[in-house]
Design a protein around this motif. Sequence first.
Motif, PDB file in Angstrom:
ATOM      1  N   UNK A  22      15.391 -11.457  -5.053  1.00  8.12           N
ATOM      2  CA  UNK A  22      15.551 -12.237  -3.722  1.00  8.12           C
ATOM      3  C   UNK A  22      16.015 -11.355  -2.737  1.00  8.12           C
ATOM      4  N   UNK A  23      15.222 -11.342  -1.648  1.00  8.04           N
ATOM      5  CA  UNK A  23      15.588 -10.860  -0.579  1.00  8.04           C
ATOM      6  C   UNK A  23      16.580 -11.502   0.395  1.00  8.04           C
ATOM      7  N   UNK A  48       4.130 -19.153  -2.064  1.00  9.95           N
ATOM      8  CA  UNK A  48       4.776 -17.782  -1.495  1.00  9.95           C
ATOM      9  C   UNK A  48       6.064 -17.645  -1.597  1.00  9.95           C
ATOM     10  N   UNK A  49       6.617 -16.560  -2.505  1.00 15.12           N
ATOM     11  CA  UNK A  49       7.943 -16.509  -3.017  1.00 15.12           C
ATOM     12  C   UNK A  49       8.406 -15.232  -2.426  1.00 15.12           C
ATOM     13  N   UNK A  50       7.846 -14.348  -1.726  1.00 12.57           N
ATOM     14  CA  UNK A  50       8.351 -13.138  -1.185  1.00 12.57           C
ATOM     15  C   UNK A  50       8.000 -12.973   0.044  1.00 12.57           C
ATOM     16  N   UNK A  51       8.621 -12.115   0.813  1.00 16.18           N
ATOM     17  CA  UNK A  51       8.315 -11.594   2.168  1.00 16.18           C
ATOM     18  C   UNK A  51       7.598 -10.410   2.210  1.00 16.18           C
ATOM     19  N   UNK A  52       7.106  -9.927   3.112  1.00 14.64           N
ATOM     20  CA  UNK A  52       6.253  -8.641   3.254  1.00 14.64           C
ATOM     21  C   UNK A  52       7.151  -7.447   2.727  1.00 14.64           C
ATOM     22  N   UNK A  78       2.030  -9.038   0.833  1.00 14.39           N
ATOM     23  CA  UNK A  78       2.657 -10.623   1.216  1.00 14.39           C
ATOM     24  C   UNK A  78       2.951 -10.676   2.942  1.00 14.39           C
ATOM     25  N   UNK A  79       1.848 -10.233   3.449  1.00 20.15           N
ATOM     26  CA  UNK A  79       2.095 -10.102   5.061  1.00 20.15           C
ATOM     27  C   UNK A  79       1.198 -10.999   5.637  1.00 20.15           C
ATOM     28  N   UNK A  80       0.516 -11.841   4.996  1.00 17.87           N
ATOM     29  CA  UNK A  80      -0.308 -13.255   5.887  1.00 17.87           C
ATOM     30  C   UNK A  80       0.554 -13.519   6.742  1.00 17.87           C
ATOM     31  N   UNK A  81       0.069 -13.633   8.138  1.00 17.13           N
ATOM     32  CA  UNK A  81       0.780 -14.509   9.121  1.00 17.13           C
ATOM     33  C   UNK A  81       2.118 -13.635   9.580  1.00 17.13           C
ATOM     34  N   UNK A  82       1.840 -12.173   9.361  1.00 20.13           N
ATOM     35  CA  UNK A  82       3.104 -11.586   9.782  1.00 20.13           C
ATOM     36  C   UNK A  82       3.434 -11.963  11.261  1.00 20.13           C
ATOM     37  N   UNK A  83       4.696 -11.862  11.481  1.00 24.38           N
ATOM     38  CA  UNK A  83       5.167 -12.150  12.765  1.00 24.38           C
ATOM     39  C   UNK A  83       6.779 -11.843  12.954  1.00 24.38           C
ATOM     40  N   UNK A  84       7.399 -12.142  14.125  1.00 23.84           N
ATOM     41  CA  UNK A  84       8.753 -12.230  14.225  1.00 23.84           C
ATOM     42  C   UNK A  84       9.526 -13.638  14.337  1.00 23.84           C
ATOM     43  N   UNK A  85      10.645 -13.903  14.029  1.00 27.97           N
ATOM     44  CA  UNK A  85      11.272 -15.129  14.075  1.00 27.97           C
ATOM     45  C   UNK A  85      11.537 -15.525  15.565  1.00 27.97           C
ATOM     46  N   UNK A 113       6.897 -13.030   7.137  1.00 28.49           N
ATOM     47  CA  UNK A 113       5.493 -13.544   7.135  1.00 28.49           C
ATOM     48  C   UNK A 113       5.104 -14.911   7.473  1.00 28.49           C
ATOM     49  N   UNK A 114       3.991 -15.575   6.990  1.00 31.54           N
ATOM     50  CA  UNK A 114       3.850 -16.671   7.398  1.00 31.54           C
ATOM     51  C   UNK A 114       4.524 -17.770   6.848  1.00 31.54           C
ATOM     52  N   UNK A 115       5.197 -17.470   5.648  1.00 30.62           N
ATOM     53  CA  UNK A 115       6.058 -18.352   4.807  1.00 30.62           C
ATOM     54  C   UNK A 115       7.548 -18.378   5.491  1.00 30.62           C
ATOM     55  N   UNK A 116       7.824 -17.543   6.627  1.00 29.67           N
ATOM     56  CA  UNK A 116       9.159 -17.379   7.036  1.00 29.67           C
ATOM     57  C   UNK A 116      10.223 -16.682   6.155  1.00 29.67           C
ATOM     58  N   UNK A 117       9.547 -15.702   5.082  1.00 30.70           N
ATOM     59  CA  UNK A 117      10.344 -14.859   4.376  1.00 30.70           C
ATOM     60  C   UNK A 117      10.577 -13.477   4.975  1.00 30.70           C
TER      61      UNK A 117
END
Length: 211
Positions: free
Chosen positions: A73-74, A110-114, A132-139, A195-199
Amino acid sequence: MLIYGDVLKEWIRRYRKQWDQDDLHFLVVMLPGYGNVLKSSPKVPKDHPAAHSWAWMRESQLKASELPNTSVANTIDLGDIKNVHPKDKLPVGRRLALLAARDTLGQKVEAQGPVYQKVEAKDNTLVVHFENAQGLKTTDGSPPKEFWLADDDQNWVRADATIQGQSVVLQSAELAKPLYVRYAFVGKPEVNLVNGADLPAFPFRTDRFEP
């Protein structure tokens, strides 16, 4: 710090043997943000990737994922710069629950970030590709933070980062030909890449310089 990962893997193997359960699943919580550095650290700021910080221990913790039936877990976006035991444990529990749901219950979540996949050199830039980078973005809508570049002289400089699809393009006016990348490789990184899941994206380095 460097041997911790091997010790952790042996500890997991020992528990599986004693419990007579080779597929016993282990969830590892990565150390959250914390600002202190070791006395052995070179004379660089605490937020410099060459400092002897928890970044090196996090790298060792990730070795656990080399074994089957393990998850990490990151938590690099959590924690407290001055408190080694941050009070807010709820986000950590939620991320562990996502990993357990995916890896032990077989749920499609989706359980992990990029996660760093590879780096590609293009002219004076380095392109970092992620899984694991679908929807890659910044917060916060700003460029990605906490990317550093170096060449063989090990002189680390902050990178200018731009998202392109599921990759991040890095460059710096201070380096004509960057060779290596470190991401979130400090004790308390101020990260915003998700990523798109905010992880959050996992920390990594592409060099093999000794600490």
